[in-house]
Design a protein around this motif. Structure first.
Motif, PDB file in Angstrom:
ATOM      1  N   ALA A   1       0.834  -1.205   0.000  1.00 43.31           N
ATOM      2  CA  ALA A   1       0.000   0.000   0.000  1.00 43.31           C
ATOM      3  C   ALA A   1       0.869   1.255   0.000  1.00 43.31           C
ATOM      4  N   MET A   2       1.972   1.233   0.719  1.00 37.22           N
ATOM      5  CA  MET A   2       2.874   2.381   0.752  1.00 37.22           C
ATOM      6  C   MET A   2       3.478   2.649  -0.621  1.00 37.22           C
ATOM      7  N   ASN A   3       3.764   1.591  -1.360  1.00 34.48           N
ATOM      8  CA  ASN A   3       4.299   1.790  -2.707  1.00 34.48           C
ATOM      9  C   ASN A   3       3.224   2.246  -3.695  1.00 34.48           C
TER      10      ASN A   3
ATOM     11  N   ALA B   1       3.281   5.804  -5.959  1.00 33.13           N
ATOM     12  CA  ALA B   1       2.906   6.002  -7.356  1.00 33.13           C
ATOM     13  C   ALA B   1       2.001   7.220  -7.511  1.00 33.13           C
ATOM     14  N   GLU B   2       1.182   7.491  -6.489  1.00 34.34           N
ATOM     15  CA  GLU B   2       0.327   8.676  -6.526  1.00 34.34           C
ATOM     16  C   GLU B   2       1.167   9.948  -6.387  1.00 34.34           C
ATOM     17  N   LEU B   3       2.206   9.891  -5.571  1.00 33.43           N
ATOM     18  CA  LEU B   3       3.099  11.049  -5.423  1.00 33.43           C
ATOM     19  C   LEU B   3       3.660  11.491  -6.763  1.00 33.43           C
TER      20      LEU B   3
ATOM     21  N   SER C   1       9.920   5.176  -3.793  1.00 38.14           N
ATOM     22  CA  SER C   1       9.536   3.780  -3.555  1.00 38.14           C
ATOM     23  C   SER C   1      10.124   3.275  -2.241  1.00 38.14           C
ATOM     24  N   TRP C   2       9.482   2.229  -1.725  1.00 41.80           N
ATOM     25  CA  TRP C   2       9.952   1.520  -0.533  1.00 41.80           C
ATOM     26  C   TRP C   2      10.533   0.180  -0.949  1.00 41.80           C
TER      27      TRP C   2
END
Length: 250
Positions: A136-138, A142-144, A171-172
């Motif tokens: 979810a963090m990645n 992508a939205e950033l 990215s994480w």
């Protein structure tokens, strides 16, 4: 003649890069060391400012000298003279108008998160004991990348003329026992990376949804974004410049 100096440091004991009236900084420490060894006042212009407690694996600054030094010897003497938490890698001659800050093409930061208590990483990573949804963090990363105005992540009351930054990557990744967030852009706003990481961690903890990131950015409101994570987990890792700066003709 103008020179670039490349160096790294552990920022734990310093009040950031920039000179402060009543606190020790990296800039002051390096300028005093160089001025002593060169027996001439040296003023450093850094590629950017890091806040108190932030670390740098690679940072550049420029300075001027009337006479060309023995580069290798000066690097050796500086490393012997400077505190153990500051290390000089090299000194490079550059074209006369080269500027460490304004000529930088890209900057990369990394933020380190650990999910188990580790006394050996206490001063160099942010400990989050609750489970994180890295996928979810990645997706939020992508939205950033769809945006360029990041006022919502900027420290309040700054004197910048624009909040536009062009992100190249965000990215994480899972690296052994730690999570590492990596972000590259042409420029960063003050406190921007730490606020972004705080917002992404909210997504990973389930406090915010992936789609909330777009709303936060469009709001241009700092209070909508997540809290700023501790400085100790943040590292400036790379700065790139045009090759033409280093093409010196005698």
């Amino acid at each position: 003649m103008r020179y670039f100096i490349e160096f790294s440091y552990d920022g734990s004991a310093y009040h950031g890069w920039q000179r402060q009236p009543k606190a020790i900084s990296i800039q002051q420490t390096m300028e005093e060391a160089m001025s002593t060894l060169l027996r001439s006042e040296v003023k450093l212009v850094g590629a950017g400012r890091t806040d108190a407690g932030v670390h740098a694996r690679q940072l550049f600054a420029h300075f001027d000298l009337d006479e060309a030094p023995d580069y290798a010897d000066l690097v050796h003497r500086l490393n012997s003279f400077l505190p153990e938490d500051i290390s000089v890698k090299r000194i490079l001659p550059v074209i006369p108008n080269a500027h460490a800050r304004f000529d930088a093409l890209e900057r990369t930061y990394e933020y380190v998160v650990v999910q188990r208590k580790d006394p050996f990483l206490f001063n160099w990573a942010h400990y989050v004991h609750l489970p994180l949804d890295v996928q979810a963090m990645n997706l939020a990363c992508a939205e950033l990348l769809k945006h360029t105005d990041f006022e919502c992540f900027s420290k309040s009351n700054t004197d910048v003329k624009t909040y536009v930054c062009h992100l190249k990557e965000a990215s994480w990744s899972e690296q052994e026992d730690r999570l590492v967030f990596r972000i590259t852009a042409d420029r960063f706003l003050r406190n921007m990376v730490r606020a972004i990481v705080g917002t992404l961690l909210d997504v990973g903890l389930g406090k915010s949804a992936v789609e909330d990131v777009n709303h936060i950015i469009k709001s241009r409101n700092r209070s909508e974004a997540g809290v700023s994570v501790p400085a100790k987990g943040l590292y400036l890792t790379r700065i790139s410049y045009p090759e033409s700066l280093f093409q010196i003709h005698g």
